[in-house]
Design a protein around this motif. Structure first.
Motif, short mmCIF file in Angstrom:
data_model
loop_
_atom_site.label_atom_id
_atom_site.label_comp_id
_atom_site.label_asym_id
_atom_site.label_seq_id
_atom_site.Cartn_x
_atom_site.Cartn_y
_atom_site.Cartn_z
N ARG A 136 72.70 1.27 -5.68
CA ARG A 136 72.35 1.07 -7.08
C ARG A 136 73.53 1.39 -8.01
O ARG A 136 74.37 2.22 -7.70
CB ARG A 136 71.15 1.95 -7.46
CG ARG A 136 69.86 1.54 -6.77
CD ARG A 136 68.72 2.44 -7.17
NE ARG A 136 69.01 3.83 -6.79
CZ ARG A 136 68.38 4.88 -7.29
NH1 ARG A 136 67.46 4.71 -8.23
NH2 ARG A 136 68.68 6.09 -6.88
N ARG B 174 74.69 1.56 -12.45
CA ARG B 174 74.17 1.66 -13.82
C ARG B 174 74.18 0.32 -14.54
O ARG B 174 73.33 0.06 -15.39
CB ARG B 174 74.99 2.70 -14.61
CG ARG B 174 74.80 4.12 -14.10
CD ARG B 174 75.44 5.15 -15.01
NE ARG B 174 75.41 6.45 -14.35
CZ ARG B 174 76.48 7.20 -14.08
NH1 ARG B 174 77.69 6.75 -14.46
NH2 ARG B 174 76.38 8.35 -13.47
N HIS C 195 73.18 -2.35 -13.68
CA HIS C 195 71.96 -3.12 -13.42
C HIS C 195 70.98 -2.99 -14.59
O HIS C 195 70.08 -3.82 -14.74
CB HIS C 195 71.27 -2.62 -12.15
CG HIS C 195 71.96 -3.04 -10.89
ND1 HIS C 195 71.73 -2.42 -9.68
CD2 HIS C 195 72.86 -4.02 -10.64
CE1 HIS C 195 72.48 -2.99 -8.74
NE2 HIS C 195 73.17 -3.96 -9.31
N ASP D 171 65.96 1.34 -15.77
CA ASP D 171 65.92 2.76 -15.41
C ASP D 171 67.22 3.22 -14.76
O ASP D 171 67.45 4.42 -14.60
CB ASP D 171 64.76 3.04 -14.46
CG ASP D 171 63.41 2.86 -15.12
OD1 ASP D 171 63.36 2.93 -16.37
OD2 ASP D 171 62.40 2.66 -14.41
N ARG D 172 68.09 2.28 -14.39
CA ARG D 172 69.32 2.64 -13.70
C ARG D 172 70.46 3.01 -14.65
O ARG D 172 71.52 3.44 -14.21
CB ARG D 172 69.76 1.49 -12.78
CG ARG D 172 68.70 1.13 -11.76
CD ARG D 172 69.15 0.08 -10.77
NE ARG D 172 68.09 -0.23 -9.80
CZ ARG D 172 68.25 -0.94 -8.70
NH1 ARG D 172 69.44 -1.45 -8.41
NH2 ARG D 172 67.24 -1.16 -7.88
N LEU E 223 71.55 6.57 -14.13
CA LEU E 223 71.58 6.90 -12.70
C LEU E 223 72.64 7.96 -12.39
O LEU E 223 73.81 7.77 -12.71
CB LEU E 223 71.86 5.63 -11.91
CG LEU E 223 71.81 5.70 -10.39
CD1 LEU E 223 70.38 5.93 -9.92
CD2 LEU E 223 72.36 4.39 -9.80
N ASN F 75 74.24 7.79 -4.71
CA ASN F 75 74.46 6.49 -5.34
C ASN F 75 75.96 6.35 -5.61
O ASN F 75 76.41 6.47 -6.76
CB ASN F 75 73.67 6.39 -6.64
CG ASN F 75 72.20 6.73 -6.47
OD1 ASN F 75 71.50 6.10 -5.67
ND2 ASN F 75 71.72 7.72 -7.20
N ALA G 9 77.32 4.17 -8.56
CA ALA G 9 76.65 4.31 -9.86
C ALA G 9 77.59 4.05 -11.02
O ALA G 9 77.23 3.40 -12.00
CB ALA G 9 76.04 5.71 -9.98
N GLU H 280 61.44 -2.79 -10.23
CA GLU H 280 61.82 -2.10 -9.00
C GLU H 280 60.75 -2.37 -7.95
O GLU H 280 59.57 -2.46 -8.26
CB GLU H 280 61.94 -0.58 -9.22
CG GLU H 280 63.06 -0.16 -10.18
CD GLU H 280 64.43 -0.20 -9.52
OE1 GLU H 280 64.51 -0.43 -8.29
OE2 GLU H 280 65.43 0.00 -10.24
N HIS I 291 62.64 3.08 -5.05
CA HIS I 291 63.42 3.95 -5.92
C HIS I 291 62.60 4.51 -7.07
O HIS I 291 63.14 5.01 -8.05
CB HIS I 291 64.63 3.20 -6.48
CG HIS I 291 65.59 2.73 -5.43
ND1 HIS I 291 66.20 3.59 -4.55
CD2 HIS I 291 66.02 1.49 -5.10
CE1 HIS I 291 66.99 2.91 -3.74
NE2 HIS I 291 66.89 1.64 -4.05
#
Length: 244
Positions: free
Chosen positions: A145, A147, A149, A152-153, A156, A169, A172, A225, A229
């Motif tokens: 994952r 950020r 994206h 909620d990320r 991250l 991650n 990230a 999601e 996650h």
């Protein structure tokens, strides 16, 4: 040890590691994770549009690190081909195909059309439960994952706690530009569907072409999601049985 005690212990470790690694290069994060957990560490990969970079980095740390691949039974044929090609190219020697339990499918999705009525339940039996079962044998795990994206990320962390396990991650902090530059530098093969306009690739019923990050996943729905996650309530252990 009670589950809440395990969760608390892992949370403390994750906080310390995140403080140490939050600005570190992804390779440094992976090396720290492997040094800490060794054989108790796994990497979860979809072998999707952006997976090659993390898998290449991990192969430099240890080509034998367990790679957990969720073969939902609903993946594009191109993804299954890519999984085999990329694993061979990178010398990954322990790729484990995780499939939904026959009993879960027989009871909850006998016609393989649950995605039409409940994408959350479909993801639960085809992704969440198989991964919960597989992760029972590990204390730490790695995700791809990032950020950029969004959703909620955006916030991250590099290291966090999830269901009593330390979760890394490594990518990230990286931007799409950095990700693409790394792939070009190391001549990493792209997922075949990227050339057809797929920027993010999951199961075929819930994936559409899109050049806007993950916008092609569950398009037109509030879902962003698959569930693996999504944080559980404190003290709630992973569901490794067959019930939804």
């Amino acid at each position: 040890m009670a589950y809440d005690q395990i969760e608390g212990s892992a949370a403390g470790l994750a906080a310390r590691l995140d403080a140490e690694l939050r600005e570190a290069h992804p390779l440094t994060v992976l090396r720290a994770a492997h040094e800490r957990f060794g054989a108790r560490l796994a990497l979860v990969s979809s072998f999707g549009a952006e997976s090659a970079v993390l898998l290449h980095l991990a192969s430099q740390v240890s080509p034998g690190i367990p790679i957990l691949f969720l073969d939902t039974g609903m993946l594009f044929g191109q993804t299954l081909d890519y999984r085999r090609t990329l694993a061979a190219r990178l010398g990954l020697s322990d790729v484990r195909d995780l499939r939904p339990a026959f009993a879960d499918l027989a009871i909850q999705d006998p016609k393989a059309d649950l995605w039409r009525t409940s994408v959350d339940d479909c993801c639960h039996i085809r992704k969440v439960l198989p991964l919960d079962r597989a992760l029972a044998g590990f204390d730490g795990w790695i995700t791809g994952r990032k950020r950029f994206h969004g959703g909620d990320r955006l916030s991250l962390p590099v290291v966090e706690v999830a269901d009593g396990k330390v979760k890394f991650n490594p990518l990230a902090n990286w931007t799409k530009v950095e990700l693409d530059a790394y792939a070009t530098e190391h001549d990493l093969p792209a997922h075949p569907l990227v050339a057809q306009g797929y920027a993010s690739i999951g199961c075929w019923p819930c994936t559409q072409p899109s050049d806007d990050g993950r916008a092609g996943r569950w398009a037109g729905q509030e879902k962003t999601e698959c569930g693996i996650h999504v944080a559980r309530a404190p003290g709630v252990a992973p569901n490794v049985g067959g019930d939804i």
